[in-house]
Design an enzyme around this catalytic site. Structure first.
Site, PDB file in Angstrom:
ATOM      1  CB  CYS A  12      -1.006  -0.019   1.152  1.00  0.00           C
ATOM      2  SG  CYS A  12      -0.334   0.218   2.805  1.00  0.00           S
ATOM      3  CG  ASN A  15       4.066  -1.596   5.526  1.00  0.00           C
ATOM      4  OD1 ASN A  15       5.092  -1.899   6.112  1.00  0.00           O
ATOM      5  ND2 ASN A  15       3.123  -2.481   5.304  1.00  0.00           N
ATOM      6  CB  CYS A  17      -4.058   1.805   6.825  1.00  0.00           C
ATOM      7  SG  CYS A  17      -3.876   3.342   7.732  1.00  0.00           S
ATOM      8  CB  SER A  19       0.115  -3.386   2.942  1.00  0.00           C
ATOM      9  OG  SER A  19       0.865  -2.422   3.633  1.00  0.00           O
ATOM     10  CG  ASP A 132      -5.036   5.269   2.637  1.00  0.00           C
ATOM     11  OD1 ASP A 132      -5.258   4.896   3.808  1.00  0.00           O
ATOM     12  OD2 ASP A 132      -3.966   5.796   2.290  1.00  0.00           O
TER      13      ASP A 132
END
Length: 171
Positions: A12, A15, A17, A19, A132
């Site tokens: 993501c 790194n 949230c 992934s 996100d």
């Protein structure tokens, strides 16, 4: 694919949230199926501004509520080392996909996570993002988790080693 465990890297932006959550969810599913030795699972971000930090507290809260193992230290993708070390680079959204293309990730090993969700089969890429949740409220983290669970379940079905007859049941 590699000889030995299938090596999966969730990617993501930072790194902290998405992934890490995908890593925790997929690892939990793999363990539940008794396939821990069949996979090597990690996560990273395209950017390095959270390097060494723990996951976002809201991601951790969702994981802890669901009793997922959530050890984590954020890291930035390593080029070209991660391209050589992982069989599959799993992007959380189309922006991450474009970011991987910009750093010359091997296209044949890059996929959007939600492309594994059977409910999303046949839909255009525009529908395959895991948004996100960083700038939103707690509900975004719950929704992110739900999307990740559905996609990881489909991914595990696709990647799990075939199960054949055991010695006790063979012919």
């Amino acid at each position: 694919m590699s000889v030995g465990p299938t090596r999966v890297l969730f990617v993501c932006l930072g790194n902290i949230c998405r992934s890490p959550m995908a890593k925790w969810v997929f690892a939990d599913m793999v363990r539940a199926r008794g396939l821990a030795g069949a996979f090597h699972i990690d996560s990273c971000g395209l950017g390095g501004w959270h390097e060494g930090e723990d996951a976002d507290p809201r991601s951790r809260a969702v994981a802890e509520r669901l009793r997922l193992a959530c050890e984590h230290r954020a890291r930035q993708i390593r080029v070209p080392q991660d391209f050589e070390a992982f069989d599959l680079l799993v992007a959380m959204d189309r922006e991450n996909l474009r970011g991987l293309a910009r750093i010359d990730a091997p296209r044949e090993r890059v996929r959007l996570l939600r492309s594994f969700d059977p409910a999303m089969a046949g839909l255009p890429e525009v529908h395959l993002d895991v948004p996100d949740p960083y700038y939103g409220g707690d509900e975004g983290f719950d929704r992110m988790h739900q999307m990740i669970v559905a996609a990881c379940a489909g991914m595990l079905e696709r990647l799990a080693p075939p199960t054949g007859p055991t010695r006790a049941t063979a012919g």
